[in-house]
Design a protein around this motif. Structure first.
Motif, PDB file in Angstrom:
ATOM      1  N   MET A   1       0.858  -1.175   0.000  1.00  0.00           N
ATOM      2  CA  MET A   1       0.000   0.000   0.000  1.00  0.00           C
ATOM      3  C   MET A   1       0.903   1.237   0.000  1.00  0.00           C
ATOM      4  N   ARG A   2       0.516   2.254  -0.750  1.00  0.00           N
ATOM      5  CA  ARG A   2       1.260   3.513  -0.794  1.00  0.00           C
ATOM      6  C   ARG A   2       1.198   4.197   0.574  1.00  0.00           C
ATOM      7  N   ILE A   3       2.275   4.881   0.941  1.00  0.00           N
ATOM      8  CA  ILE A   3       2.325   5.530   2.250  1.00  0.00           C
ATOM      9  C   ILE A   3       1.279   6.638   2.379  1.00  0.00           C
ATOM     10  N   ASP A   4       1.039   7.409   1.310  1.00  0.00           N
ATOM     11  CA  ASP A   4       0.042   8.474   1.426  1.00  0.00           C
ATOM     12  C   ASP A   4      -1.361   7.905   1.631  1.00  0.00           C
ATOM     13  N   LEU A   5      -1.651   6.792   1.001  1.00  0.00           N
ATOM     14  CA  LEU A   5      -2.944   6.134   1.183  1.00  0.00           C
ATOM     15  C   LEU A   5      -3.050   5.505   2.572  1.00  0.00           C
ATOM     16  N   PHE A   6      -1.954   4.936   3.065  1.00  0.00           N
ATOM     17  CA  PHE A   6      -1.960   4.361   4.412  1.00  0.00           C
ATOM     18  C   PHE A   6      -2.219   5.439   5.463  1.00  0.00           C
ATOM     19  N   SER A  10      -5.523   5.062   7.769  1.00  0.00           N
ATOM     20  CA  SER A  10      -5.334   4.837   9.205  1.00  0.00           C
ATOM     21  C   SER A  10      -5.749   6.052  10.028  1.00  0.00           C
ATOM     22  N   ARG A  11      -6.141   7.126   9.356  1.00  0.00           N
ATOM     23  CA  ARG A  11      -6.631   8.348   9.983  1.00  0.00           C
ATOM     24  C   ARG A  11      -5.556   9.093  10.766  1.00  0.00           C
ATOM     25  N   ILE A  12      -4.297   8.882  10.410  1.00  0.00           N
ATOM     26  CA  ILE A  12      -3.225   9.693  10.979  1.00  0.00           C
ATOM     27  C   ILE A  12      -3.320  11.094  10.394  1.00  0.00           C
ATOM     28  N   LYS A  14      -5.907  13.326   7.761  1.00  0.00           N
ATOM     29  CA  LYS A  14      -7.295  13.212   7.310  1.00  0.00           C
ATOM     30  C   LYS A  14      -7.483  13.214   5.798  1.00  0.00           C
ATOM     31  N   ARG A  15      -6.589  13.877   5.062  1.00  0.00           N
ATOM     32  CA  ARG A  15      -6.755  13.952   3.602  1.00  0.00           C
ATOM     33  C   ARG A  15      -5.515  13.415   2.906  1.00  0.00           C
ATOM     34  N   ARG A  16      -5.721  12.732   1.789  1.00  0.00           N
ATOM     35  CA  ARG A  16      -4.614  12.145   1.050  1.00  0.00           C
ATOM     36  C   ARG A  16      -3.713  13.221   0.453  1.00  0.00           C
ATOM     37  N   THR A  17      -4.287  14.347   0.043  1.00  0.00           N
ATOM     38  CA  THR A  17      -3.459  15.416  -0.519  1.00  0.00           C
ATOM     39  C   THR A  17      -2.515  15.997   0.535  1.00  0.00           C
ATOM     40  N   ILE A  18      -2.978  16.096   1.767  1.00  0.00           N
ATOM     41  CA  ILE A  18      -2.129  16.578   2.862  1.00  0.00           C
ATOM     42  C   ILE A  18      -1.038  15.548   3.158  1.00  0.00           C
ATOM     43  N   ALA A  19      -1.389  14.262   3.127  1.00  0.00           N
ATOM     44  CA  ALA A  19      -0.404  13.199   3.335  1.00  0.00           C
ATOM     45  C   ALA A  19       0.652  13.241   2.234  1.00  0.00           C
ATOM     46  N   LYS A  20       0.221  13.477   1.015  1.00  0.00           N
ATOM     47  CA  LYS A  20       1.144  13.572  -0.120  1.00  0.00           C
ATOM     48  C   LYS A  20       2.100  14.746   0.066  1.00  0.00           C
ATOM     49  N   GLN A  21       1.580  15.890   0.481  1.00  0.00           N
ATOM     50  CA  GLN A  21       2.416  17.069   0.706  1.00  0.00           C
ATOM     51  C   GLN A  21       3.419  16.837   1.836  1.00  0.00           C
ATOM     52  N   ALA A  22       2.988  16.148   2.896  1.00  0.00           N
ATOM     53  CA  ALA A  22       3.895  15.847   4.006  1.00  0.00           C
ATOM     54  C   ALA A  22       5.043  14.953   3.543  1.00  0.00           C
ATOM     55  N   CYS A  23       4.739  13.995   2.692  1.00  0.00           N
ATOM     56  CA  CYS A  23       5.785  13.109   2.149  1.00  0.00           C
ATOM     57  C   CYS A  23       6.734  13.888   1.244  1.00  0.00           C
ATOM     58  N   ASN A  66     -10.020  -0.354   2.331  1.00  0.00           N
ATOM     59  CA  ASN A  66     -11.155   0.539   2.557  1.00  0.00           C
ATOM     60  C   ASN A  66     -11.514   0.522   4.033  1.00  0.00           C
ATOM     61  N   SER A  67     -10.771   1.289   4.813  1.00  0.00           N
ATOM     62  CA  SER A  67     -11.003   1.269   6.251  1.00  0.00           C
ATOM     63  C   SER A  67     -12.070   2.275   6.638  1.00  0.00           C
ATOM     64  N   ASN A  68     -12.659   2.031   7.782  1.00  0.00           N
ATOM     65  CA  ASN A  68     -13.594   2.991   8.363  1.00  0.00           C
ATOM     66  C   ASN A  68     -13.086   3.372   9.744  1.00  0.00           C
ATOM     67  N   LYS A  69     -13.827   4.173  10.444  1.00  0.00           N
ATOM     68  CA  LYS A  69     -13.388   4.672  11.746  1.00  0.00           C
ATOM     69  C   LYS A  69     -13.120   3.535  12.734  1.00  0.00           C
ATOM     70  N   ASP A  70     -13.937   2.496  12.681  1.00  0.00           N
ATOM     71  CA  ASP A  70     -13.813   1.405  13.646  1.00  0.00           C
ATOM     72  C   ASP A  70     -12.564   0.559  13.442  1.00  0.00           C
ATOM     73  N   ASN A  71     -12.212   0.255  12.181  1.00  0.00           N
ATOM     74  CA  ASN A  71     -11.064  -0.629  11.972  1.00  0.00           C
ATOM     75  C   ASN A  71      -9.775   0.122  11.639  1.00  0.00           C
ATOM     76  N   ALA A  72      -9.803   1.461  11.622  1.00  0.00           N
ATOM     77  CA  ALA A  72      -8.584   2.233  11.364  1.00  0.00           C
ATOM     78  C   ALA A  72      -7.566   2.044  12.479  1.00  0.00           C
TER      79      ALA A  72
END
Length: 81
Positions: A1-6, A10-12, A14-23, A66-72
């Motif tokens: 799995m790609r790190i930005d998607l993970f 995992s809800r670390i 909230k948005r994939r675009t923000i995760a991408k920018q952090a990477c 495809n995680s949700n709040k409960d299994n994140a």
């Protein structure tokens, strides 16, 4: 799995675009190596994210597409340093 998607699933982060920018800015490390948004993450990897003065660390426990709040929470373990 790609790190930005993970990070999003995992809800670390909230948005994939923000995760991408952090990477892209060098704030995310996988096993103590700076990563790109498309780098793959595997079970057992250690992820560190540099947020200002704090650097939380997580161990990947499970990959769920495809995680949700409960299994994140099952996707990672918070590590103490």
């Amino acid at each position: 799995m790609r790190i930005d998607l993970f990070l999003k699933n995992s809800r670390i982060i909230k948005r994939r675009t923000i995760a991408k920018q952090a990477c892209q800015s060098g704030r995310v490390l996988i096993n103590d190596k700076v990563c790109k948004p498309g780098d793959e993450v595997a079970v057992g990897d250690i992820i560190e994210i540099r947020f200002g003065s704090s650097s939380p660390r997580f161990r990947v426990k499970e990959l769920i597409d495809n995680s949700n709040k409960d299994n994140a929470e099952r996707m990672l373990e918070v590590l103490e340093d």
